[in-house]
Design a protein around this motif. Structure first.
Motif, PDB file in Angstrom:
ATOM      1  N   ALA A 287       0.543  -1.127   0.102  1.00  0.00           N
ATOM      2  CA  ALA A 287      -0.023   0.143   0.072  1.00  0.00           C
ATOM      3  C   ALA A 287       0.688   1.496   0.053  1.00  0.00           C
ATOM      4  O   ALA A 287       0.275   2.199  -0.475  1.00  0.00           O
ATOM      5  CB  ALA A 287      -0.998  -0.032   1.242  1.00  0.00           C
ATOM      6  N   PRO A 288       2.133   1.403   0.482  1.00  0.00           N
ATOM      7  CA  PRO A 288       2.771   2.851   0.630  1.00  0.00           C
ATOM      8  C   PRO A 288       2.971   3.151  -0.751  1.00  0.00           C
ATOM      9  O   PRO A 288       3.278   4.473  -0.962  1.00  0.00           O
ATOM     10  CB  PRO A 288       3.937   2.269   1.285  1.00  0.00           C
ATOM     11  N   LEU A 289       3.231   2.269  -1.712  1.00  0.00           N
ATOM     12  CA  LEU A 289       3.250   2.813  -3.112  1.00  0.00           C
ATOM     13  C   LEU A 289       2.074   3.664  -3.548  1.00  0.00           C
ATOM     14  O   LEU A 289       2.192   4.539  -3.952  1.00  0.00           O
ATOM     15  CB  LEU A 289       3.798   1.663  -4.078  1.00  0.00           C
ATOM     16  N   GLU A 290       1.017   2.808  -3.416  1.00  0.00           N
ATOM     17  CA  GLU A 290      -0.264   3.564  -3.982  1.00  0.00           C
ATOM     18  C   GLU A 290      -0.615   4.792  -3.066  1.00  0.00           C
ATOM     19  O   GLU A 290      -0.837   5.910  -3.715  1.00  0.00           O
ATOM     20  CB  GLU A 290      -1.565   2.581  -3.519  1.00  0.00           C
ATOM     21  N   GLN A 291      -0.252   5.008  -1.860  1.00  0.00           N
ATOM     22  CA  GLN A 291      -0.636   6.168  -1.133  1.00  0.00           C
ATOM     23  C   GLN A 291       0.437   7.250  -1.621  1.00  0.00           C
ATOM     24  O   GLN A 291      -0.058   8.329  -1.780  1.00  0.00           O
ATOM     25  CB  GLN A 291      -0.197   5.664   0.517  1.00  0.00           C
ATOM     26  N   PHE A 292       1.611   6.861  -1.898  1.00  0.00           N
ATOM     27  CA  PHE A 292       2.643   7.863  -2.403  1.00  0.00           C
ATOM     28  C   PHE A 292       2.037   8.542  -3.762  1.00  0.00           C
ATOM     29  O   PHE A 292       2.108   9.705  -3.981  1.00  0.00           O
ATOM     30  CB  PHE A 292       3.888   7.197  -2.268  1.00  0.00           C
ATOM     31  N   VAL A 293       1.690   7.689  -4.426  1.00  0.00           N
ATOM     32  CA  VAL A 293       1.277   8.014  -5.937  1.00  0.00           C
ATOM     33  C   VAL A 293       0.005   8.804  -5.899  1.00  0.00           C
ATOM     34  O   VAL A 293      -0.247   9.778  -6.549  1.00  0.00           O
ATOM     35  CB  VAL A 293       1.053   6.745  -6.920  1.00  0.00           C
ATOM     36  N   ASP A 294      -0.976   8.452  -4.900  1.00  0.00           N
ATOM     37  CA  ASP A 294      -2.279   9.222  -4.860  1.00  0.00           C
ATOM     38  C   ASP A 294      -1.953  10.804  -4.305  1.00  0.00           C
ATOM     39  O   ASP A 294      -2.560  11.632  -4.373  1.00  0.00           O
ATOM     40  CB  ASP A 294      -2.990   8.574  -3.772  1.00  0.00           C
ATOM     41  N   ALA A 295      -0.742  10.843  -3.458  1.00  0.00           N
ATOM     42  CA  ALA A 295      -0.521  12.016  -2.827  1.00  0.00           C
ATOM     43  C   ALA A 295       0.444  12.920  -3.828  1.00  0.00           C
ATOM     44  O   ALA A 295       0.499  14.253  -4.010  1.00  0.00           O
ATOM     45  CB  ALA A 295       0.113  11.829  -1.677  1.00  0.00           C
ATOM     46  N   HIS A 296       1.398  12.240  -4.930  1.00  0.00           N
ATOM     47  CA  HIS A 296       2.078  12.967  -5.450  1.00  0.00           C
ATOM     48  C   HIS A 296       2.242  12.556  -7.179  1.00  0.00           C
ATOM     49  O   HIS A 296       3.226  13.032  -7.708  1.00  0.00           O
ATOM     50  CB  HIS A 296       3.602  12.671  -4.973  1.00  0.00           C
ATOM     51  N   GLN A 297       1.150  12.049  -7.688  1.00  0.00           N
ATOM     52  CA  GLN A 297       1.268  11.684  -8.963  1.00  0.00           C
ATOM     53  C   GLN A 297       1.442  12.963  -9.627  1.00  0.00           C
ATOM     54  O   GLN A 297       0.647  14.019  -9.509  1.00  0.00           O
ATOM     55  CB  GLN A 297       0.040  11.108  -9.324  1.00  0.00           C
ATOM     56  N   GLY A 298       2.391  13.125 -10.667  1.00  0.00           N
ATOM     57  CA  GLY A 298       2.492  14.099 -11.547  1.00  0.00           C
ATOM     58  C   GLY A 298       3.744  15.017 -11.120  1.00  0.00           C
ATOM     59  O   GLY A 298       4.269  16.084 -11.829  1.00  0.00           O
TER      60      GLY A 298
ATOM     61  N   ARG B  72      10.085   1.484 -12.255  1.00  0.00           N
ATOM     62  CA  ARG B  72      10.201   1.139 -13.863  1.00  0.00           C
ATOM     63  C   ARG B  72       9.751   2.023 -14.728  1.00  0.00           C
ATOM     64  O   ARG B  72       8.910   2.961 -14.451  1.00  0.00           O
ATOM     65  CB  ARG B  72       9.199  -0.064 -13.805  1.00  0.00           C
ATOM     66  N   PHE B  73      10.625   2.568 -15.383  1.00  0.00           N
ATOM     67  CA  PHE B  73      10.351   3.251 -16.734  1.00  0.00           C
ATOM     68  C   PHE B  73      10.109   2.404 -18.057  1.00  0.00           C
ATOM     69  O   PHE B  73      11.166   1.850 -18.516  1.00  0.00           O
ATOM     70  CB  PHE B  73      11.076   4.410 -16.826  1.00  0.00           C
ATOM     71  N   THR B  74       8.982   2.466 -18.452  1.00  0.00           N
ATOM     72  CA  THR B  74       8.861   1.608 -19.804  1.00  0.00           C
ATOM     73  C   THR B  74       7.539   2.401 -20.749  1.00  0.00           C
ATOM     74  O   THR B  74       6.422   2.442 -19.652  1.00  0.00           O
ATOM     75  CB  THR B  74       8.567   0.237 -19.686  1.00  0.00           C
ATOM     76  N   PRO B  75       7.635   2.564 -21.799  1.00  0.00           N
ATOM     77  CA  PRO B  75       8.619   2.340 -22.652  1.00  0.00           C
ATOM     78  C   PRO B  75       9.978   3.152 -22.109  1.00  0.00           C
ATOM     79  O   PRO B  75       9.628   4.183 -21.217  1.00  0.00           O
ATOM     80  CB  PRO B  75       8.435   3.050 -23.866  1.00  0.00           C
TER      81      PRO B  75
ATOM     82  N   GLY C  18       4.185   8.496 -11.892  1.00  0.00           N
ATOM     83  CA  GLY C  18       3.238   7.952 -12.722  1.00  0.00           C
ATOM     84  C   GLY C  18       2.025   7.137 -12.001  1.00  0.00           C
ATOM     85  O   GLY C  18       1.646   7.767 -11.254  1.00  0.00           O
ATOM     86  N   THR C  19       2.285   5.864 -12.246  1.00  0.00           N
ATOM     87  CA  THR C  19       1.140   5.058 -11.500  1.00  0.00           C
ATOM     88  C   THR C  19       2.036   3.902 -10.810  1.00  0.00           C
ATOM     89  O   THR C  19       3.188   3.594 -10.859  1.00  0.00           O
ATOM     90  CB  THR C  19       0.406   4.372 -12.523  1.00  0.00           C
ATOM     91  N   ALA C  20       1.274   3.273  -9.841  1.00  0.00           N
ATOM     92  CA  ALA C  20       1.839   2.190  -9.043  1.00  0.00           C
ATOM     93  C   ALA C  20       1.112   0.767  -9.383  1.00  0.00           C
ATOM     94  O   ALA C  20      -0.033   0.812  -9.553  1.00  0.00           O
ATOM     95  CB  ALA C  20       1.526   2.522  -7.563  1.00  0.00           C
ATOM     96  N   ASP C  21       1.864  -0.183  -9.870  1.00  0.00           N
ATOM     97  CA  ASP C  21       1.265  -1.542  -9.987  1.00  0.00           C
ATOM     98  C   ASP C  21       1.587  -2.200  -8.781  1.00  0.00           C
ATOM     99  O   ASP C  21       2.795  -2.611  -8.458  1.00  0.00           O
ATOM    100  CB  ASP C  21       1.957  -2.130 -11.036  1.00  0.00           C
TER     101      ASP C  21
ATOM    102  N   ILE D  15       7.494   5.551 -13.393  1.00  0.00           N
ATOM    103  CA  ILE D  15       7.883   6.942 -13.639  1.00  0.00           C
ATOM    104  C   ILE D  15       8.340   7.171 -15.110  1.00  0.00           C
ATOM    105  O   ILE D  15       8.421   6.389 -16.001  1.00  0.00           O
ATOM    106  CB  ILE D  15       9.178   6.883 -12.822  1.00  0.00           C
ATOM    107  N   VAL D  16       8.285   8.619 -15.398  1.00  0.00           N
ATOM    108  CA  VAL D  16       8.600   8.894 -16.662  1.00  0.00           C
ATOM    109  C   VAL D  16       9.907   9.935 -16.480  1.00  0.00           C
ATOM    110  O   VAL D  16       9.939  10.794 -15.816  1.00  0.00           O
ATOM    111  CB  VAL D  16       7.400   9.783 -17.360  1.00  0.00           C
ATOM    112  N   VAL D  17      10.953   9.192 -16.971  1.00  0.00           N
ATOM    113  CA  VAL D  17      12.283  10.044 -16.752  1.00  0.00           C
ATOM    114  C   VAL D  17      12.583  11.014 -17.531  1.00  0.00           C
ATOM    115  O   VAL D  17      12.248  11.364 -18.463  1.00  0.00           O
ATOM    116  CB  VAL D  17      13.319   8.791 -16.972  1.00  0.00           C
ATOM    117  N   SER D  18      13.023  12.279 -16.888  1.00  0.00           N
ATOM    118  CA  SER D  18      13.512  13.415 -17.480  1.00  0.00           C
ATOM    119  C   SER D  18      14.882  13.700 -17.199  1.00  0.00           C
ATOM    120  O   SER D  18      15.371  14.454 -18.153  1.00  0.00           O
ATOM    121  CB  SER D  18      12.768  14.746 -16.768  1.00  0.00           C
TER     122      SER D  18
END
Length: 268
Positions: free
Chosen positions: A157-168, A209-212, A239-242, A260-263
């Motif tokens: 769950a910590p992954l999902e919680q982090f994404v919910d709070a900080h997506q983008g 993970r960044f894919t593509p 991005g999202t959490a799987d 993640i989307v790498v910059s």
């Protein structure tokens, strides 16, 4: 009985006048002495215990510009003055950016005659627009959420919680490539990154993970130059959490991923 002459009357009048002048001088002297006494009393009321007098009450400071308030407290002698933006404005029509909402000293409001030690914490909270997520880069030094994510479990769950709070939002961290697949088509290219250094004991936190595998054109390394075990510094957008259930086909300890989307990706 002897009658009083006009000359004697004049003398008596002069003596009375002189006595009146003397009485007036005495009264004036007493009044002046009383003033000096009051000044001495005021001087004796000056506090000399190492405390600092506030420049105004907390109520009087509301609505002023925070820079002025911070400067007033510093000029008064306070040494721990912090300005805190609230990020609470949407349009800025009812409140101006920088307008003070609240000032506390030691966590409380105060009157205009209050005194505190110079190092008592002064917090000036002011209205501001929230920061643009694209302009905010979370690091382990300034983000408690990111520190908790990287120090926590690698799945769940910590992954999902982090994404919910900080997506983008954008994060940056040091890690190493644990899995790398570079295909002739970018669609089939994938890389996984863990926090820490290659060769060290398995670290904490999720697998990113960044894919593509989109490597920026201005990256110091090209996609085909990356390799498993390479230590890198990643800057990427969340991005999202799987997250997989423990009774699924996948092993949650190794298969959970935070996309993640790498910059920026740089070798370390």
């Amino acid at each position: 009985m002897r009658s009083i002459t006009a000359g004697e009357v004049k003398v008596k009048r002069n003596v009375a006048a002189a006595l009146a002048v003397v009485a007036l001088l005495i009264m004036t002297s007493c009044s002046a002495g009383g003033g000096a006494g009051d000044a001495d009393a005021s001087a004796s009321e000056i506090v000399d215990d190492g405390t600092v007098l506030v420049p105004a009450s907390s109520d009087d400071l509301e609505g002023r510009q925070y820079e002025e308030v911070v400067r007033d407290f510093q000029d008064a002698g306070f040494t721990s003055v912090e300005a805190t933006p609230l990020g609470d404005l949407i349009t800025g029509w009812t409140k101006d950016p920088g307008e003070v909402k609240e000032v506390t000293i030691g966590g409380s409001s105060f009157k205009d005659d209050a005194r505190f030690t110079a190092d008592t914490a002064v917090v000036v909270s002011y209205h501001s627009f929230p920061p643009d997520p694209e302009d905010t880069v979370l690091t382990v030094d300034d983000s408690e959420d990111l520190r908790a994510l990287l120090a926590g479990p690698s799945f769940g769950a910590p992954l999902e919680q982090f994404v919910d709070a900080h997506q983008g939002e954008t994060i940056t961290f040091d890690g190493y490539i644990t899995y790398f697949l570079y295909g002739s088509s970018i669609v089939y290219s994938t890389a996984d990154v863990r926090v820490g250094d290659a060769g060290a004991d398995p670290g904490t936190g999720p697998t990113f993970r960044f894919t593509p595998m989109l490597v920026p054109e201005d990256s110091p390394v090209a996609g085909d130059e990356l390799a498993e075990g390479m230590s890198v510094r990643i800057t990427a957008t969340i991005g999202t959490a799987d997250v997989f259930e423990k009774d699924s086909f996948y092993d949650p300890e190794t298969e959970d991923r935070l996309g993640i989307v790498v910059s920026s990706i740089e070798p370390r």
